[in-house]
Every structure is written in structure tokens, then in C-alpha cells.
Design an enzyme around this catalytic site. Structure first.
Site, mmCIF file in Angstrom:
data_model
loop_
_atom_site.group_PDB
_atom_site.id
_atom_site.type_symbol
_atom_site.label_atom_id
_atom_site.label_comp_id
_atom_site.label_asym_id
_atom_site.label_seq_id
_atom_site.Cartn_x
_atom_site.Cartn_y
_atom_site.Cartn_z
ATOM 1 N N TRP A 175 -2.809 -2.738 -1.632
ATOM 2 C CA TRP A 175 -2.472 -4.162 -1.774
ATOM 3 C C TRP A 175 -3.279 -4.853 -0.676
ATOM 4 C CZ3 TRP A 175 -0.272 -8.115 1.132
ATOM 5 C CH2 TRP A 175 0.191 -9.227 0.406
ATOM 6 N N GLU A 180 7.462 -14.793 -10.997
ATOM 7 C CA GLU A 180 6.844 -13.531 -10.600
ATOM 8 C C GLU A 180 6.139 -12.817 -11.735
ATOM 9 O OE1 GLU A 180 9.143 -10.926 -7.487
ATOM 10 O OE2 GLU A 180 10.533 -11.731 -8.955
ATOM 11 N N CYS A 232 0.849 -1.176 0.000
ATOM 12 C CA CYS A 232 0.000 0.000 0.000
ATOM 13 C C CYS A 232 0.894 1.238 0.000
ATOM 14 C CB CYS A 232 -0.939 0.092 1.201
ATOM 15 S SG CYS A 232 -2.114 -1.242 1.310
ATOM 16 N N LYS A 235 5.900 -4.374 -4.005
ATOM 17 C CA LYS A 235 7.348 -4.239 -3.923
ATOM 18 C C LYS A 235 7.840 -4.297 -2.481
ATOM 19 C CE LYS A 235 11.272 -2.980 -5.929
ATOM 20 N NZ LYS A 235 11.795 -4.224 -6.455
ATOM 21 N N LYS A 286 12.342 -14.939 -10.835
ATOM 22 C CA LYS A 286 11.973 -13.873 -11.794
ATOM 23 C C LYS A 286 10.892 -14.370 -12.759
ATOM 24 C CE LYS A 286 13.254 -11.310 -10.042
ATOM 25 N NZ LYS A 286 14.051 -11.098 -8.901
ATOM 26 N N GLU A 289 17.274 -17.496 -8.333
ATOM 27 C CA GLU A 289 16.842 -16.138 -8.667
ATOM 28 C C GLU A 289 16.211 -16.094 -10.071
ATOM 29 O OE1 GLU A 289 16.281 -13.591 -7.069
ATOM 30 O OE2 GLU A 289 16.382 -11.932 -8.478
ATOM 31 N N ARG A 336 3.891 -0.356 -4.838
ATOM 32 C CA ARG A 336 3.611 -0.881 -3.498
ATOM 33 C C ARG A 336 2.274 -1.622 -3.419
ATOM 34 N NH1 ARG A 336 6.814 1.581 0.401
ATOM 35 N NH2 ARG A 336 5.297 0.993 1.991
ATOM 36 N N ASN A 364 -1.506 2.360 5.658
ATOM 37 C CA ASN A 364 -0.639 1.272 5.186
ATOM 38 C C ASN A 364 -0.201 0.498 6.430
ATOM 39 O OD1 ASN A 364 2.878 1.283 4.296
ATOM 40 N ND2 ASN A 364 1.422 -0.369 4.094
ATOM 41 N N GLY A 365 -0.530 -0.785 6.462
ATOM 42 C CA GLY A 365 -0.166 -1.595 7.626
ATOM 43 C C GLY A 365 -1.314 -2.525 7.971
ATOM 44 N N HIS A 402 17.976 -36.555 -7.629
ATOM 45 C CA HIS A 402 17.321 -37.052 -6.417
ATOM 46 C C HIS A 402 15.827 -36.742 -6.410
ATOM 47 C CE1 HIS A 402 21.188 -38.173 -4.757
ATOM 48 N NE2 HIS A 402 21.649 -36.988 -5.129
HETATM 49 C C1 F6R Z 1 11.635 -10.588 -5.992
HETATM 50 C C2 F6R Z 1 11.417 -9.584 -4.966
HETATM 51 C C3 F6R Z 1 11.101 -10.041 -3.588
HETATM 52 C C4 F6R Z 1 11.928 -9.232 -2.587
HETATM 53 C C5 F6R Z 1 11.505 -9.579 -1.157
HETATM 54 C C6 F6R Z 1 12.361 -8.857 -0.143
HETATM 55 O O1 F6R Z 1 11.851 -10.019 -7.241
HETATM 56 O O2 F6R Z 1 11.486 -8.425 -5.225
HETATM 57 O O3 F6R Z 1 11.303 -11.395 -3.434
HETATM 58 O O4 F6R Z 1 13.278 -9.522 -2.792
HETATM 59 O O5 F6R Z 1 10.166 -9.219 -0.976
HETATM 60 O O6 F6R Z 1 12.263 -7.470 -0.286
HETATM 61 P P1 F6R Z 1 13.343 -6.511 0.333
HETATM 62 O O7 F6R Z 1 14.629 -6.766 -0.341
HETATM 63 O O8 F6R Z 1 12.816 -5.134 0.058
HETATM 64 O O9 F6R Z 1 13.431 -6.802 1.800
#
Ligand code: F6R
Length: 615
Positions: A75, A495, A2, A610, A492, A488, A27, A101-102, A511
Site C-alpha cells: 500500500w 468506500e 502492507c 484494512k 460504507k 456508517e 492490507r 511495512n511501516g 441548516h
Molecule cells: C471502514 C474501515 C475504517 C476503519 C478504520 C479504523 O470500513 O474499515 O474506517 O474502521 O481504519 O480501523 P481499526 O478499527 O482497525 O482501528
């Protein structure tokens, strides 16, 4: 999650609020809303399900005048995404509007109490309870808004960044913070701005105050910023200067922020190393290490905590610290660490990694480590965020604002900082020779140029991407330093393209996951030339023998894998430990182009946000 934004001053609020919401859309983006008080003292609240653009469309033809307003992009946590559940929420009399937000954890108890006193609720959210509670306290005790907010927040358990407007007092916005970020900006022309981060404010002023937990700020026309705590004691938060440029907040000609951020990485890494690696390229200086040398150099153990991509960076950090510094390292998901009963020693160093610096689980893990007496070191991107403020010391990655929801440049920035930190500690602890140290520092400074070369694979990857759009599942394999790169790469893809993908250590495939392999499943193998190269070739053979389709990332000039794989993507050679900085680039590009081919909204993938400020 949010985003909240607010404005009070001499200008029309609506354009400032909409632009602010667009900047904060990363956000959360399932619904949005705003409240404006016009010059006749009417409080107009507009909300729409969907993105900020949907809210804008909804506002066409409505009264959007007024020099005071608050806005929110959501969100969802409590209550489905809908216009009713969108913020702002207003009080029973329609006098107050509030954004949040929270999470209000005790909202059900408060809701029952208020309902039993005849207050009707419109939404399924936890937030509405706050605004109803504040009005109830105001009217039943005949007190002003600030006092009512203080009394209400004393009753609330949970996290919040809130902003409230009162149509009876259109000259004031009140905002407050507890564990969710909140920045207030102001200028000499009597304008106040508030937002979840500095990006909506940067365009108008560089003077900001990052509120602390428990702060309540009163933004009143014609008055200086006034900050008090819940007990009405005046607070004196420091005024800081924002160092975000507008260019960093725009797409700069790219169709998506994610692509812009992928291509920015060489320059980001140069920024990250600037001033830390000297001109002769033989010395790394991290001020955090100078200031706390003893604590860091004599660490008995390092525990790395983080979530998602930051956790993946931590896995690379583990290999760096163990091999270069000979310090044992554990890497923990912050969300698990906080609820276990981990054994933490006073001479442990806990390294918390976070792009946003606001991730709730990582904050809680830091709190736990601090209580156990460990030294906490932060690696963060967002300047002034909660994590750098609550850690003993740390290093910013300095890659600039990351707006695409899928993390790219923050990952390579984190790995670069971990590399500099590991090299510094190794040098201090004499666990690598001076000569090796210097060779490695020189190689690290060459990574941005090599990344530029790796980015040249973009066209090849764009051509390959359509082949993979049919896939339901993909496997990413790597070993050693390339195993976290596989994780990673898979993250990606999941997501932003919604294709299921798994990252696996290549040798572990036999395995279990090998059972999944058939001609329908693309297998991406990171097979650069390192000490496990021959072993990875055997793993590729195992995939081939089962009809699997292999796309391999190889070191340039590799001819052996070219004969085995369906597709090869050539990358510049570097030291094994820095390979993740290069190999992650084609995997970011691959996920991006597959998602684009599938018509997905790359910067705003479904269900994600994010900054994960809730558990
Ligand atoms: C993946 C991504 C998330 C963040 C995770 C931690 O692309 O962005 O997996 O890495 O939510 O976020 P931070 O780094 O802001 O603590």
C-alpha cells in the site's frame, strides 16, 4: 498497511508465500513482490504492479524454486505503485533483499548520506534506504547481518516490520519490529513462518510468537527461534497458540468476504456474548470489569478514541454510557486527539476502539492517555495485536478475522461490547434499575435472531441497488442512536462504490445540506420507531417537499412512512439503543449491492487498506 510474509524450512517457499500474500492482500494491493533463494544460492526477486494475481502471472515460467523466501503486498506511501517501487528491495551488490511495512521517517537524511558514498538507488521508496544501509554497514565494518541490522536500526527513525534474506547465508531470515505488527510461527519440523498477522501461518502451525517493539528474530534452519533486541540482549517472548480456523480465512462460497462477513454477524454476536452473558440471561460478566472494577465504576469521564468505523461505534458508545451510566463521554478521532493538547485527568477512562488493534493514530492516542495517567481500556478484534497489549485491560469483540476492507461485523461486535460494558457499569453504579437491566440483557441476547431477520432484506436490497448506481451523491439521515448508523452507512457506500455520501443528523439537514436535495439525490433515512420517530417523519416530509427520493428503514408494520417514502425496508423492532445493530445491516447490504452493480472490487476498494499502520 502492507503485508509481509516469509518462510524458511524444508518445503518449497513459493506456494506458501503466494497463499500468505493472498491472505494479507487486505492490507494493501497496489503491487506485490517476492524474493527466493534457490538451491544454487541465487537470489531471485520478482515484482509486479497490481494485485497478488498479477505477481503470480508474472512468475509463470520463472525460477520459483527455493525453500527460503520473503514476500510483500504493498500500500504505497513513498513512491507511486510500480514494479520498481514494489518490495522486496535489494542492496547495491544484489546480495540482500528486504521487505518492509511501516515508514522510515528519516529516510531522506540516510539516503543523502549513502548517496554521497556512491550508493545508487533504484526506487523512490523509504524502504530501499534500509537495505542499502544494512549492506553498507556490513561491508564497511566487516560484520555479520544480525549486527549490521542492529547498527542500522539504531539509526532509523520510524516504524517497521522488516524481513531480510542474504544470498550468502541462505539458511537464515532476520526480521524485526518497531510499531508495525510481526508474528513468527514455527513447528516441530524445522519450519519457520513470519507474517504481519497470523492468517498466513494458521494453516501450518498454531505455535506463534508476537514480536514486541525492538525485537529482532533470527529464523535459522536447524536452530531454535532466537530473539534479541537492538543491543543484542536475548529476549524471551511468550509462545502463544493461534485460535483462527481456516474456515474463517476462506470465502465459504460467498463471492466476496464482505458479503460473507455481513451474513456472519448473527453468529459473530453470539460468539461475542458467549461466556459473558449467563444462561439465565440476567447477568453480564466481563472479566476486565471485575479486575478493574473501582477504576471503571468510579470513572469521572470516559473518552472514546478510534478512527473510521470504530469512531462511529464510539459515537453509539457515548449515547449508551451517558444514558445508562450517567457518565460524561467525549468521542475523539484518534488522529486529532493525539495532536491536540487534550485535558486528560487521572480518573478518566480512555476507551480505545480498533478492529485491527494496529491503527497508528489510535496507538498514539493511547500512548498520550497513558502518559497523562489515564486508565486505558481497549476494545479490539485482532487477538494479540498492539492495542490489547498496550492497554491496561480490555475486551475482545471475538467476531473472527475481518478480511473485507470495509468493516461490517467488527462494527456490530464493537457496539455489542460497548452495550455489555455500559450495562455492566450501569448495574454497578445503580443508574438503572435491576429490572431494566435484566430486560435489556434479555433483549441484547435476542439481537442475533433479529439480525437474521434483517438479513432477509438482502433480496429486496439487491433488487433496489441498480436504481442507485447512477447517483453522484447520497444523503444518509438518522437521529439519536441512528445518527452514527447514518454516518456508517455513508462511509460504507463511499468506500466500496466511490459514490459521494454524507451522513447527517436528520434535523441538521435544514441548516445546509437541504440545499443539495433534488430528484437526482437518493436520501436514505433511518426512521425506526423510537422517541424521535415523529420528528424524523417531519424530516422526511421536508425532503419530499423538495423533490427528494426517500428510501426509509422502518420498523416492521409501519404504514405511515410507507405513504411518504419511495421505498421502505422493514426491520424487526428492538430497544432504541440496540437499533444500530439491526439498522446497520441493510445499509451494509445496500453499499455492497450498489458496488457489485457498478462492477467494483468490493473486498479491495481503491486506495484503501484494512490496517492503517501509518499516520
Ligand atoms: C471502514 C474501515 C475504517 C476503519 C478504520 C479504523 O470500513 O474499515 O474506517 O474502521 O481504519 O480501523 P481499526 O478499527 O482497525 O482501528
Amino acid at each position: 498497511m502492507c503485508g509481509i510474509v516469509g518462510y524458511i524450512g524444508k518445503k518449497e517457499a513459493y506456494p506458501i508465500l503466494i497463499k500468505g500474500l493472498q491472505r494479507l492482500e487486505y492490507r494493501g494491493y497496489d503491487s506485490a513482490g517476492l524474493a527466493l533463494i534457490n538451491s544454487q544460492g541465487n537470489l531471485n526477486v520478482y515484482k509486479a504492479k497490481g494485485k497478488v494475481a498479477d505477481l503470480e502471472a508474472y512468475c509463470v515460467g520463472k525460477d520459483i524454486s527455493g525453500c527460503v523466501g520473503i514476500a510483500h503486498t504493498r500500500w504505497a506511501t513513498h513512491g507511486e505503485p510500480s514494479s520498481v517501487n514494489a518490495h522486496p528491495h535489494y542492496s547495491a551488490s544484489g546480495r540482500l533483499a528486504l521487505i518492509h511495512n511501516g515508514i522510515i521517517e528519516n529516510y531522506l537524511t540516510l539516503k543523502e548520506k549513502l548517496s554521497s558514498r556512491g550508493i545508487a538507488f533504484q526506487s523512490a521508496t523509504d524502504t530501499e534506504v534500509l537495505v542499502q544501509l544494512i549492506e553498507y554497514i556490513m561491508t564497511s565494518n566487516d560484520i555479520g547481518l544480525l549486527e549490521a541490522v542492529q547498527v542500522a536500526l539504531h539509526q532509523v527513525i520510524g516504524t517497521y516490520a522488516i524481513a531480510i534474506v542474504d544470498r550468502m547465508h541462505p539458511d537464515t531470515i532476520i526480521c524485526a519490529r518497531q510499531s508495525s505488527p510481526l508474528v513468527v510461527g514455527f513447528d516441530a519440523e524445522d519450519n519457520f513462518y513470519l507474517a504481519s498477522d497470523a492468517s498466513p501461518i494458521a494453516e501450518y502451525t498454531d505455535q506463534v510468537v508476537y514480536l514486541n517493539d525492538g525485537d529482532i528474530a533470527v529464523l535459522q534452519r536447524g536452530q531454535k527461534l532466537h530473539v534479541v533486541n537492538l543491543d543484542n540482549v536475548t529476549q524471551h517472548p511468550k509462545v502463544k497458540q493461534i485460535d483462527v480456523t481456516l474456515g474463517q480465512l476462506e470465502k465459504g462460497g460467498y463471492p466476496f468476504f464482505m458479503l460473507k462477513e455481513i451474513f456472519e454477524q448473527p453468529d459473530c454476536l453470539r460468539d461475542c456474548m458467549r461466556g459473558r452473558i449467563n444462561a439465565d440471561r440476567d447477568k453480564i460478566t466481563l472479566s476486565a470489569v471485575i479486575d478493574f472494577r473501582e477504576k471503571l465504576v468510579s470513572a469521572r469521564r470516559i473518552i472514546i478514541v478510534g478512527c473510521g468505523t470504530s469512531w462511529h461505534a464510539g459515537l453509539i458508545g457515548k449515547q449508551l454510557f451517558e444514558s445508562l451510566c450517567r457518565i460524561p463521554v467525549e468521542v475523539e478521532y484518534a488522529s486529532e486527539f493525539r495532536y491536540r493538547e487534550p485535558v486528560i485527568f487521572k480518573d478518566d477512562v480512555v476507551v480505545a476502539i480498533s478492529q485491527s488493534g494496529e491503527t497508528a493514530d489510535t496507538l498514539a492516542a493511547i500512548e498520550l492517555a497513558r502518559k497523562a495517567g489515564a486508565f486505558v481500556f481497549g476494545i479490539c478484534n485482532a487477538i494479540g495485536a498492539s492495542i490489547p497489549r498496550m492497554t491496561s485491560t480490555g475486551v475482545y469483540i471475538h467476531v473472527g478475522p475481518e478480511i473485507g476492507v470495509a468493516s461490517t461485523k467488527a462494527f456490530t461486535g464493537q457496539v455489542t461490547v460497548l452495550s455489555m460494558l455500559a450495562l455492566t457499569l450501569a448495574n454497578e453504579r445503580h443508574t438503572i434499575s435491576e429490572e431494566r437491566y435484566k430486560e435489556m440483557v434479555v433483549e441484547l441476547t435476542q439481537i442475533p435472531d433479529k439480525m437474521e431477520q434483517a438479513l432477509k432484506t438482502n433480496e429486496q436490497i439487491e433488487r433496489l441497488a441498480p436504481i442507485f448506481t447512477y447517483a453522484k451523491n447520497c444523503l444518509y439521515l438518522g437521529r439519536g442512536y441512528n445518527y452514527p448508523v447514518a454516518l456508517e452507512g455513508a462511509l460504507k457506500l463511499k468506500e466500496i462504490s466511490y459514490i459521494h455520501a454524507e451522513g447527517y443528523p436528520a434535523a441538521e439537514m435544514k441548516h445546509g445540506p437541504i440545499a443539495l436535495i433534488d430528484s437526482e439525490m437518493p436520501v436514505f433515512v433511518i426512521a425506526t420507531r423510537d422517541k424521535l420517530y415523529e420528528k424524523v417523519i417531519s424530516n422526511i416530509q421536508e425532503v419530499r417537499a423538495r423533490g427528494g427520493r426517500v428510501t426509509a428503514l422502518v420498523t416492521e408494520g409501519d404504514t405511515r412512512i410507507r405513504q411518504l417514502a419511495d421505498h421502505v425496508i422493514e426491520l424487526p423492532d428492538t430497544l432504541e439503543c440496540f437499533q444500530p445493530l439491526i439498522a446497520s445491516i441493510p445499509l451494509q447490504l445496500l453499499a455492497y449491492h450498489i458496488a457489485v452493480c457498478k462492477g467494483k472490487d468490493v473486498d479491495r476498494p481503491r486506495n484503501l487498506a484494512k490496517s492503517v499502520t501509518v499516520e
